[in-house]
Design a protein around this motif. Structure first.
Motif, mmCIF file in Angstrom:
data_model
loop_
_atom_site.group_PDB
_atom_site.id
_atom_site.type_symbol
_atom_site.label_atom_id
_atom_site.label_comp_id
_atom_site.label_asym_id
_atom_site.label_seq_id
_atom_site.Cartn_x
_atom_site.Cartn_y
_atom_site.Cartn_z
ATOM 1 N N ARG A 517 0.771 -1.260 -0.019
ATOM 2 C CA ARG A 517 -0.112 -0.031 0.277
ATOM 3 C C ARG A 517 0.890 1.250 0.084
ATOM 4 O O ARG A 517 2.054 1.252 0.124
ATOM 5 N N GLU A 521 1.624 7.233 -2.640
ATOM 6 C CA GLU A 521 1.306 8.427 -1.737
ATOM 7 C C GLU A 521 2.412 9.081 -0.832
ATOM 8 O O GLU A 521 3.369 8.377 -0.605
ATOM 9 N N ARG A 567 -9.432 1.250 1.373
ATOM 10 C CA ARG A 567 -8.082 1.239 1.693
ATOM 11 C C ARG A 567 -7.473 2.467 1.275
ATOM 12 O O ARG A 567 -6.760 3.069 1.893
ATOM 13 N N PRO A 568 -7.452 2.559 -0.195
ATOM 14 C CA PRO A 568 -6.960 3.611 -0.751
ATOM 15 C C PRO A 568 -7.470 5.139 -0.184
ATOM 16 O O PRO A 568 -6.491 6.002 0.058
ATOM 17 N N ASP A 571 -5.661 5.360 3.000
ATOM 18 C CA ASP A 571 -4.137 5.826 2.908
ATOM 19 C C ASP A 571 -3.878 7.307 2.368
ATOM 20 O O ASP A 571 -3.042 8.036 2.825
#
Length: 583
Positions: A517, A521, A567-568, A571
């Motif tokens: 992940r 980012e 999830r993203p 994040d």
């Protein structure tokens, strides 16, 4: 070097602007700095007559003591290094561990299990990769002789017969991150987070962002309301276990003599890392786990040549139902959950070195069969519910890795079975029944005794696999804030006990269940957090350092969106904290 260590270094890339800690380790060269794996790094800055390279180290050891996760690194008090700086009273740790694996086999109900890593990648490198993530943390400084002096450059030519240069020597001194860093204002942070927390993928959000130095909440959204935590439950489990048991506590597996000649009894002691893999194998839990082969060697020596004809397996240490309230039948056994018995091998996995792999339906029997095989084969194996005789002669005994290492591996892999075993051992320690219910009660009691508000806490398991669990973001934020709080007179014992939990928090894009992940980012390499995933539930709770070097704690519990959306989205919220100056 543990598997995957150089891979993790390479994957981190540039962790941030020059103001942040640098991951630069290695010998100076003509073109820059090469680390021991040959990876190019930015040249260190000059300091007087020496070169200085900033590097993070795990800080679970006091100055001058040897940390079990430091691979032999000795932390020296700053006063022994004149002119370099002063070390904090204690060092916070960062983390490292296994990489995230593919999604588990459960249809979208992936967690409680959070997809633990395919293989642990070594404990120390995640700590290095986490950069300033660790609270009020620690930075090691290497002082290195100038390039010309070490390699003879810039002076008279060196004859071919000259002796080689002196060995490269590095000195390390720990420095704490400045707890007085200004940090964001509540107004600035609210404005900066607005786009990410308002994104559709976030769904319904319960969350909080805390300044751990002051304990002040800088941003919140229904933070006082309990929500489904998924595997962020393991933060509470780890905290309670570390507060109640010594950091070096071990879980012992024994073999005792049976009442009949040729009969031995294998007695489970709650070690999730016990293994039948060959000597020298680094398992998912430890490079030095307790091994069945060592038990067998002790038993054979004690037997003095008498043949072993029967192996009984004592699983009486734990009791209660096979599954907790809020679990589906498909949750155990599965790739992410299993039956909790006090005796199993490698967390009860069908493949000891692969994560995820299906957990066995009879893990204790499999351990007994492994012992019978190691004793030479031919012995019958049966599982006994009754305990071994209290006065039985001990024929062999092996001990688990230290508690802090077991907790670290459990957190990094989000290992549900290990979490439940640790909670059962906690229950036994504090006088509760070793069941799901007793373990939940033990966690709640220990947290309350240590000053945490558990008035709205509802637990049915210790792993977060139960959909019936409810935790407030405020409680998660309080526990994490205590973990990274400066160790001073105000909270010394509690913070010191909780410190080892930091090495179990996966590092964004680098380790554990965050390895896959944050690939693009801003939080990449800076966010350290425990993950959580259930069907329509996505959670993330941990620590991050903002652009001004201010450490922030966050807890984000979202619901109503899929894993692929949630999830993203979370994040992005954590990355917005990393990008913040926010005034």
């Amino acid at each position: 070097m543990p598997p995957g260590r150089s891979d993790l270094v390479g994957r981190l890339g540039d962790p941030g602007p020059p103001s942040g800690p640098q991951v630069a380790v290695g010998r100076p060269s003509m073109s820059g700095v090469l680390d021991p794996e040959g990876v190019a790094r930015e040249r260190p800055a000059q300091v007087d007559d020496r070169e200085t390279v900033a590097l993070h180290q795990p800080g679970t050891a006091l100055p001058g003591e040897l940390s079990p996760r430091s691979q032999g690194t000795r932390f020296e008090p700053a006063e022994t290094r004149a002119g370099v700086g002063s070390a904090p009273d204690d060092a916070t740790g960062e983390d490292l561990g296994g990489g995230s694996p593919p999604e588990d086999a459960a249809p979208e109900r992936s967690d409680g299990a959070d997809e633990p890593p395919r293989r642990r990648r070594g404990l120390l490198i995640g700590a290095l990769a986490a950069a300033a993530v660790v609270a009020l943390g620690v930075t090691s400084v290497f002082t290195i002789e100038p390039v010309g002096r070490v390699f003879g450059l810039g002076g008279p030519a060196v004859a071919p017969t000259s002796p080689p240069p002196a060995p490269f020597v590095a000195e390390r001194v720990l420095h704490g991150v400045d707890p007085a860093a200004t940090g964001p204002t509540a107004e600035g942070l609210t404005a900066a987070l607005a786009p990410s927390v308002g994104a559709a993928g976030v769904g319904t959000l319960h969350g909080v962002v805390v300044d751990p130095a002051s304990g002040q909440a800088l941003w919140s959204a229904s933070a006082q309301e309990p929500a489904v935590p998924a595997s962020t439950t393991k933060i509470l489990t780890s905290a309670a276990v570390l507060l109640a048991l010594p950091a070096d506590h071990t879980f012992d597996t024994t073999v005792v003599a049976g009442t009949e000649p040729g009969t031995v009894i294998l007695v489970g002691g709650g070690d999730p890392a016990l293994t039948a893999t060959p000597d020298g194998t680094t398992t998912l839990y430890s490079p030095e786990p307790a091994r069945i082969a060592d038990l067998a060697a002790q038993v054979l020596e004690a037997a003095g040549g008498e043949p072993i004809t029967e192996v009984l397996v004592d699983v009486s240490r734990y009791s209660g139902p096979l599954r907790a309230s809020g679990w589906d039948d498909a949750d155990a056994p599965s790739t992410y959950g299993g039956f909790v018995e006090p005796l199993l091998l490698d967390g009860g996995r069908s493949d000891p070195l692969v994560e995820p792999s299906v957990r066995l339906g009879s893990p204790a029997r499999a351990a007994g069969e492994a012992l019978a095989e190691a004793l030479g084969g031919g012995a019958a194996v049966s599982v006994a519910e009754a305990p071994a005789p209290a006065d039985a002669a001990v024929l062999g005994e092996v001990r688990s890795p230290p508690l802090v290492d077991v907790v670290e591996a459990m957190m990094l892999m989000s290992d549900n079975v290990a979490a439940e075993m640790l909670a059962r051992e906690l229950a036994l320690e504090v006088g509760e029944e070793p069941t799901y219910e007793g373990a939940a009660a033990a966690i709640t009691m220990v947290l309350a005794e240590n000053g945490f508000d558990v008035s709205q806490l509802t637990l049915f398991d210790a792993s977060g696999l139960s959909r019936d669990n409810r935790i407030t973001p405020n409680l998660l934020g309080d526990v994490l804030s205590a973990t990274v709080h400066p160790i001073d007179e105000s909270d010394q014992a509690r913070s010191a006990a909780l410190r080892p939990m930091l090495t179990g928090l996966p590092v964004a894009a680098a380790s554990g269940t965050l390895a896959d992940r944050f690939q693009t980012e801003a939080g990449r390499g800076w966010v350290q957090a425990k993950t959580g995933t259930l069907s329509s539930v996505n959670t993330l709770a941990g620590v991050v350092t903002d652009q001004e070097g201010k450490l922030l704690v966050f807890a984000l519990l979202s619901s109503g969106t899929s894993r692929e959306q949630g999830r993203p989205a979370l994040d992005a919220v954590a990355s917005a904290l990393r990008e913040c100056g926010c005034r």
